[in-house]
Write an enzyme that holds these catalytic residues in place. Structure first.
Site, PDB file in Angstrom:
ATOM      1  N   GLY A   1       0.794  -1.221   0.000  1.00 33.59           N
ATOM      2  CA  GLY A   1       0.000   0.000   0.000  1.00 33.59           C
ATOM      3  C   GLY A   1       0.823   1.266   0.000  1.00 33.59           C
ATOM      4  O   GLY A   1       0.283   2.352  -0.016  1.00 33.59           O
ATOM      5  N   CYS A   2       2.153   1.154   0.040  1.00 37.23           N
ATOM      6  CA  CYS A   2       3.000   2.355  -0.009  1.00 37.23           C
ATOM      7  C   CYS A   2       3.388   2.637  -1.454  1.00 37.23           C
ATOM      8  O   CYS A   2       3.795   1.731  -2.167  1.00 37.23           O
ATOM      9  CB  CYS A   2       4.279   2.166   0.816  1.00 37.23           C
ATOM     10  SG  CYS A   2       4.003   2.390   2.568  1.00 37.23           S
ATOM     11  N   VAL A   3       3.256   3.890  -1.844  1.00 34.83           N
ATOM     12  CA  VAL A   3       3.634   4.259  -3.218  1.00 34.83           C
ATOM     13  C   VAL A   3       5.063   4.773  -3.278  1.00 34.83           C
ATOM     14  O   VAL A   3       5.625   5.201  -2.322  1.00 34.83           O
ATOM     15  CB  VAL A   3       2.676   5.321  -3.809  1.00 34.83           C
ATOM     16  CG1 VAL A   3       1.383   4.666  -4.235  1.00 34.83           C
ATOM     17  CG2 VAL A   3       2.425   6.432  -2.833  1.00 34.83           C
TER      18      VAL A   3
END
Length: 110
Positions: A108-110
């Site tokens: 979920g981290c960009v």
């Protein structure tokens, strides 16, 4: 990308996450932290060690909301909050702390 620590070459992906978790140790963490412009202190080690324990237990690097909730439960609300964690890891507590902890990039981290 790679890190050079104690005469060893530690391979990492293009974002700086080490590719083999077994390569991690405190010296590697210090080298990654230095490349991130982070000075490791007791508070930062506390978060890094928490993340490593979390990963050992759940086999996943937590996204920031999950991390904050888990730290709040474990260490109390004065540490389990956005402001505190972003002061320690300005480029994102989950992302940056996981990198220093030698863990994969959190989901979920960009």
């Amino acid at each position: 990308m790679e890190y050079h620590v104690n005469g060893k070459t530690i391979p990492a992906d293009e974002e700086g996450y080490i590719t083999n978790l077994a390569d991690w140790d405190k010296d590697v963490a210090l080298e990654i932290a230095k490349s991130e412009g982070i000075e490791m202190d007791d508070e930062r080690w506390e978060v890094v060690n928490f993340l490593r324990d979390y990963y050992d237990e759940y086999q996943i690097a937590p996204a920031v909301r999950v991390l904050i909730k888990a730290i709040k439960k474990s260490m109390g609300p004065e540490k389990g909050n956005n402001k505190y964690l972003y002061e320690l890891f300005p480029y994102g507590p989950a992302k940056q702390a996981c990198k220093i902890a030698g863990l994969p990039k959190p989901t979920g981290c960009v």
